[in-house]
Motif scaffolding. Sequence first.
Motif, mmCIF file in Angstrom:
data_model
loop_
_atom_site.group_PDB
_atom_site.id
_atom_site.type_symbol
_atom_site.label_atom_id
_atom_site.label_comp_id
_atom_site.label_asym_id
_atom_site.label_seq_id
_atom_site.Cartn_x
_atom_site.Cartn_y
_atom_site.Cartn_z
ATOM 1 N N PHE A 20 0.726 -1.368 0.025
ATOM 2 C CA PHE A 20 0.002 0.034 -0.147
ATOM 3 C C PHE A 20 0.847 1.372 -0.003
ATOM 4 N N SER A 21 1.849 1.161 0.643
ATOM 5 C CA SER A 21 2.686 2.302 0.776
ATOM 6 C C SER A 21 3.241 2.578 -0.540
ATOM 7 N N ARG A 22 3.762 1.483 -1.465
ATOM 8 C CA ARG A 22 4.401 1.776 -2.819
ATOM 9 C C ARG A 22 3.093 2.280 -3.563
ATOM 10 N N ALA A 23 1.941 2.017 -3.247
ATOM 11 C CA ALA A 23 1.043 2.524 -3.855
ATOM 12 C C ALA A 23 0.418 4.076 -3.675
ATOM 13 N N GLY A 24 1.085 4.566 -2.701
ATOM 14 C CA GLY A 24 0.982 5.974 -2.127
ATOM 15 C C GLY A 24 -0.157 6.084 -1.100
ATOM 16 N N GLN A 25 -0.448 4.885 -0.334
ATOM 17 C CA GLN A 25 -1.504 4.978 0.309
ATOM 18 C C GLN A 25 -0.781 4.898 1.888
ATOM 19 N N GLN A 26 -1.559 5.567 2.685
ATOM 20 C CA GLN A 26 -1.072 5.882 4.250
ATOM 21 C C GLN A 26 -1.697 4.757 5.007
ATOM 22 N N ILE A 27 -0.833 3.937 5.783
ATOM 23 C CA ILE A 27 -1.221 2.799 6.259
ATOM 24 C C ILE A 27 -0.974 3.067 7.792
ATOM 25 N N GLU A 28 -1.857 2.689 8.596
ATOM 26 C CA GLU A 28 -1.632 2.199 10.147
ATOM 27 C C GLU A 28 -2.327 0.852 10.496
ATOM 28 N N SER A 29 -1.548 0.309 11.394
ATOM 29 C CA SER A 29 -1.889 -1.085 11.599
ATOM 30 C C SER A 29 -1.910 -1.544 13.122
ATOM 31 N N THR A 30 -2.344 -2.546 13.527
ATOM 32 C CA THR A 30 -2.365 -3.057 14.905
ATOM 33 C C THR A 30 -2.694 -4.397 14.938
ATOM 34 N N ALA A 31 -2.246 -5.117 15.887
ATOM 35 C CA ALA A 31 -2.288 -6.640 15.850
ATOM 36 C C ALA A 31 -3.609 -7.274 16.526
ATOM 37 N N ASP A 32 -4.360 -6.442 17.473
ATOM 38 C CA ASP A 32 -5.483 -6.871 18.048
ATOM 39 C C ASP A 32 -6.698 -6.268 18.094
ATOM 40 N N GLY A 33 -7.755 -7.036 18.084
ATOM 41 C CA GLY A 33 -9.155 -6.184 18.168
ATOM 42 C C GLY A 33 -9.394 -5.031 19.066
ATOM 43 N N ARG A 34 -8.977 -5.240 20.129
ATOM 44 C CA ARG A 34 -9.287 -4.064 21.179
ATOM 45 C C ARG A 34 -8.580 -2.810 20.907
ATOM 46 N N SER A 35 -7.308 -2.783 20.582
ATOM 47 C CA SER A 35 -6.747 -1.502 20.118
ATOM 48 C C SER A 35 -7.029 -1.144 18.559
ATOM 49 N N GLY A 36 -7.568 -2.244 17.920
ATOM 50 C CA GLY A 36 -8.152 -1.797 16.511
ATOM 51 C C GLY A 36 -9.477 -0.941 16.742
#
Length: 225
Positions: A20-36
């Motif tokens: 996604f970064s190569r496609a020019g998009q801004q990404i945020e990520s998290t690994a668990d449902g509660r923080s999501g």
Amino acid sequence: MRILVIDGDPETVGQLTCSFSRAGQQIESTADGRSGLMLATTSPYDVIILDRDLSEIDGLSLVATLRQTGTATPILFLTSLGSVADRVAGLEAGADDYLLKPFDFSELMARVRALARRPPFQGQQITLRVADLEVNLISRTVMRAGRVIDLLPREFELLVMLMRNEGRVLTRTMLLERIWDFHFDPKTSVVETHVSRLRMKIDRTYPARLIHTVRGRGYSLYPSS
């Protein structure tokens, strides 16, 4: 686009972040449902991508909670759970799309772009009215004869589609395609179950029925004469 990825698999997250970064998009990520859940309800995103198998809060519960709290961000399940029952459960929880792992990034990108440009509502209409039934498309509130009616996200979508097509017959196939994005018959009673639940909430305590079964054809919403 600003995309939130909720996935506990570091390899998947790394692949998505890089692509996604190569496609020019801004990404945020998290690994668990509660923080999501916290991120999804406190920050604006164009699309949310998440797995079904999450710690703290599972994917289905997370999506259902987001919809119940009014979060309208498009949601795509990216998961290895691929049976028809799994897909039905994901879409019924409130997701907008469902894609299986392993996946082709070009297909994922196309789906994400389609979700991001999907208008929240068709046209400029804010309120739908049929007889004494009123739906506000912005606040997603439903009232009949001045009384508030609580609907689940998929029930709300079904009601809106029926109201937008007042007096027209909508077939089971049409509803499967438009509401659940099924372009085949999953051999489940998902349509019948949702229509029955919706009818109980919309018609049960009122003298005039609005939701009608047209035998052998489908369903239609119109005031009874």
